[in-house]
Design a protein around this motif. Structure first.
Motif, PDB file in Angstrom:
ATOM      1  N   ASN A   1    -122.029 -40.526  41.067  1.00  0.00           N
ATOM      2  CA  ASN A   1    -121.545 -39.394  40.280  1.00  0.00           C
ATOM      3  C   ASN A   1    -121.617 -38.077  41.026  1.00  0.00           C
ATOM      4  OD1 ASN A   1    -120.985 -40.907  37.840  1.00  0.00           O
ATOM      5  ND2 ASN A   1    -123.201 -41.089  37.603  1.00  0.00           N
ATOM      6  N   LEU A   2    -122.003 -38.126  42.304  1.00  0.00           N
ATOM      7  CA  LEU A   2    -122.051 -36.918  43.116  1.00  0.00           C
ATOM      8  C   LEU A   2    -120.934 -36.944  44.153  1.00  0.00           C
ATOM      9  CD1 LEU A   2    -125.881 -36.551  43.832  1.00  0.00           C
ATOM     10  CD2 LEU A   2    -124.537 -35.522  41.979  1.00  0.00           C
ATOM     11  N   ARG A   3    -120.245 -35.823  44.291  1.00  0.00           N
ATOM     12  CA  ARG A   3    -119.209 -35.689  45.311  1.00  0.00           C
ATOM     13  C   ARG A   3    -119.652 -34.628  46.310  1.00  0.00           C
ATOM     14  NH1 ARG A   3    -113.636 -34.885  42.857  1.00  0.00           N
ATOM     15  NH2 ARG A   3    -114.423 -32.812  42.307  1.00  0.00           N
ATOM     16  N   PHE A   4    -119.649 -35.017  47.593  1.00  0.00           N
ATOM     17  CA  PHE A   4    -120.094 -34.134  48.670  1.00  0.00           C
ATOM     18  C   PHE A   4    -118.879 -33.657  49.466  1.00  0.00           C
ATOM     19  CE2 PHE A   4    -123.520 -37.070  47.736  1.00  0.00           C
ATOM     20  CZ  PHE A   4    -124.661 -36.290  47.748  1.00  0.00           C
TER      21      PHE A   4
ATOM     22  N   GLY B   1    -118.421 -28.706  63.216  1.00  0.00           N
ATOM     23  CA  GLY B   1    -119.255 -29.867  62.920  1.00  0.00           C
ATOM     24  C   GLY B   1    -120.640 -29.783  63.527  1.00  0.00           C
ATOM     25  N   ASP B   2    -120.884 -28.774  64.394  1.00  0.00           N
ATOM     26  CA  ASP B   2    -122.247 -28.566  64.888  1.00  0.00           C
ATOM     27  C   ASP B   2    -123.192 -28.290  63.719  1.00  0.00           C
ATOM     28  OD1 ASP B   2    -121.661 -28.883  67.571  1.00  0.00           O
ATOM     29  OD2 ASP B   2    -121.357 -26.745  67.937  1.00  0.00           O
ATOM     30  N   ASN B   3    -122.680 -27.579  62.741  1.00  0.00           N
ATOM     31  CA  ASN B   3    -123.476 -27.203  61.581  1.00  0.00           C
ATOM     32  C   ASN B   3    -122.555 -27.196  60.368  1.00  0.00           C
ATOM     33  OD1 ASN B   3    -124.408 -24.910  59.617  1.00  0.00           O
ATOM     34  ND2 ASN B   3    -126.223 -25.418  60.796  1.00  0.00           N
ATOM     35  N   ILE B   4    -123.009 -27.789  59.283  1.00  0.00           N
ATOM     36  CA  ILE B   4    -122.187 -27.800  58.073  1.00  0.00           C
ATOM     37  C   ILE B   4    -122.985 -27.290  56.875  1.00  0.00           C
ATOM     38  CG2 ILE B   4    -120.724 -29.712  58.839  1.00  0.00           C
ATOM     39  CD1 ILE B   4    -122.311 -31.508  56.847  1.00  0.00           C
ATOM     40  N   GLY B   5    -122.256 -26.813  55.889  1.00  0.00           N
ATOM     41  CA  GLY B   5    -122.791 -26.609  54.566  1.00  0.00           C
ATOM     42  C   GLY B   5    -122.251 -27.713  53.683  1.00  0.00           C
ATOM     43  N   LEU B   6    -122.745 -27.811  52.476  1.00  0.00           N
ATOM     44  CA  LEU B   6    -122.281 -28.832  51.545  1.00  0.00           C
ATOM     45  C   LEU B   6    -121.996 -28.221  50.178  1.00  0.00           C
ATOM     46  CD1 LEU B   6    -124.658 -31.920  52.029  1.00  0.00           C
ATOM     47  CD2 LEU B   6    -122.221 -31.810  52.619  1.00  0.00           C
ATOM     48  N   ILE B   7    -120.878 -28.615  49.606  1.00  0.00           N
ATOM     49  CA  ILE B   7    -120.665 -28.439  48.175  1.00  0.00           C
ATOM     50  C   ILE B   7    -121.003 -29.783  47.542  1.00  0.00           C
ATOM     51  CG2 ILE B   7    -119.035 -27.901  46.346  1.00  0.00           C
ATOM     52  CD1 ILE B   7    -117.296 -26.572  48.532  1.00  0.00           C
ATOM     53  N   VAL B   8    -121.925 -29.784  46.597  1.00  0.00           N
ATOM     54  CA  VAL B   8    -122.296 -31.009  45.902  1.00  0.00           C
ATOM     55  C   VAL B   8    -121.953 -30.825  44.430  1.00  0.00           C
ATOM     56  CG1 VAL B   8    -124.094 -32.718  45.490  1.00  0.00           C
ATOM     57  CG2 VAL B   8    -124.224 -31.263  47.513  1.00  0.00           C
ATOM     58  N   GLU B   9    -121.068 -31.683  43.929  1.00  0.00           N
ATOM     59  CA  GLU B   9    -120.602 -31.561  42.551  1.00  0.00           C
ATOM     60  C   GLU B   9    -121.002 -32.787  41.745  1.00  0.00           C
ATOM     61  OE1 GLU B   9    -116.445 -30.651  40.088  1.00  0.00           O
ATOM     62  OE2 GLU B   9    -116.411 -30.990  42.257  1.00  0.00           O
ATOM     63  N   ASP B  10    -121.576 -32.545  40.577  1.00  0.00           N
ATOM     64  CA  ASP B  10    -121.897 -33.626  39.653  1.00  0.00           C
ATOM     65  C   ASP B  10    -120.670 -33.906  38.805  1.00  0.00           C
ATOM     66  OD1 ASP B  10    -122.784 -35.056  37.291  1.00  0.00           O
ATOM     67  OD2 ASP B  10    -124.839 -34.565  37.879  1.00  0.00           O
TER      68      ASP B  10
END
Length: 303
Positions: A153-156, A178-187
């Protein structure tokens, strides 16, 4: 979505083992009102049972022991860790993989650049093959979202961020996406959305829009001032040179956060020199005035 802050400090933790700066010395002698912190890592779950680690710090063993769901005790050998996502290949975000060798194989998600670093300059993928197959690599494609089977149920969604590759990287002075990433995590059930970026060197207009659409921001809080380490006599590089956007000053993180609508704003990856660690400092009072929180080990967020 359940978000657990396992570690909230930058590399070296707080107090740093070999540092006698004002913060570290004050904490040890009791003159500073502050909390000890381990090196940055969080865990995310959609059910409170199966957890995705985002980064594995050198302090991972103590962090897992302090959070009961990570040892559910359902079998003779057991763990709540279902997957691992690496935001970069820095030592303070990856060395914990060595501490998790008894539990191999582990499913690890990371970019091509991070996998390259961890197969060459710091070859964890190669080394850990000797422990029950080691690490199983799942490629993070920078232009698409992904899911982790244990937390369906999580989308990254990965976001390439401007930062610096570590000293052992083949492209240390040649930054790559791609050396460093952030993430959006959605329920996908609740609609709750987390933006997670413990290393963030620059915020442009498109990224600002993404941050504005998130319910909770868990962002780079490494330094208060860009030249903080120089002024405190513990380093020669600025925050920007290390890939971190300081809180204070024109274009700093506080100015960025001020532009965003009311939502939960939390600083993580706090360096041991940062005055916001002192709960009685004017800098901490300024954060309180702006309703910006400082992450601490054991902090829980529900979205």
């Amino acid at each position: 979505m359940f978000v657990q802050i396992l570690g909230s400090a930058a590399g070296g933790g707080f107090p740093q083992w070999n540092c006698n700066c004002e913060n570290c010395a004050g904490f040890r002698n009791g003159s500073l009102r502050a909390q000890a912190r381990t090196q940055s890592s969080i865990a995310i779950s959609d059910d409170g049972v199966n957890w995705v680690l985002c980064n594995t710090s050198p302090d991972i063993r103590a962090q897992l022991q302090s959070f009961a769901p990570m040892q559910p005790g359902r079998a003779l050998r057991d763990t709540g860790i279902s997957a691992i996502i690496l935001m970069d290949s820095q030592i303070d975000h990856t060395t914990g993989l060595l501490m998790l060798r008894e539990g191999c194989p582990h499913q690890v998600w990371c970019t091509d650049m991070v996998h390259e670093d961890l197969s060459t300059g710091f070859p964890l993928f190669n080394m850990l093959t000797h422990w029950n197959g080691g690490l199983s690599w799942n490629r993070i494609e920078l232009d698409q979202s992904f899911s982790v089977p244990a937390c369906p149920n999580l989308r990254f969604t990965p976001l390439p961020l401007r930062s610096a590759a570590p000293p052992y990287s083949p492209h240390r002075f040649d930054p790559h996406p791609g050396d460093n990433i952030g993430l959006i995590v959605e329920d996908l059930n609740t609609g709750g959305k987390l933006f997670y970026a413990p290393g963030l060197g620059k915020v442009d207009a498109p990224l600002l829009e993404i941050m504005a659409a998130s319910d909770c921001l868990l962002v780079d809080g490494t330094l208060w001032d860009d030249d903080e380490m120089q002024r405190r006599g513990v380093g020669t590089r600025t925050g920007r040179e290390m890939g971190h956007l300081a809180q204070n000053g024109p274009g700093g993180m506080l100015e960025v956060l001020e532009q965003l609508p009311t939502q939960r704003k939390v600083l993580i990856h706090i360096n041991n020199t940062n005055p916001i660690l002192d709960e009685d400092s004017p800098q901490r009072a300024e954060l309180d005035r702006r309703e910006v929180e400082v992450a601490y080990d054991g902090m829980s967020i529900v979205l």
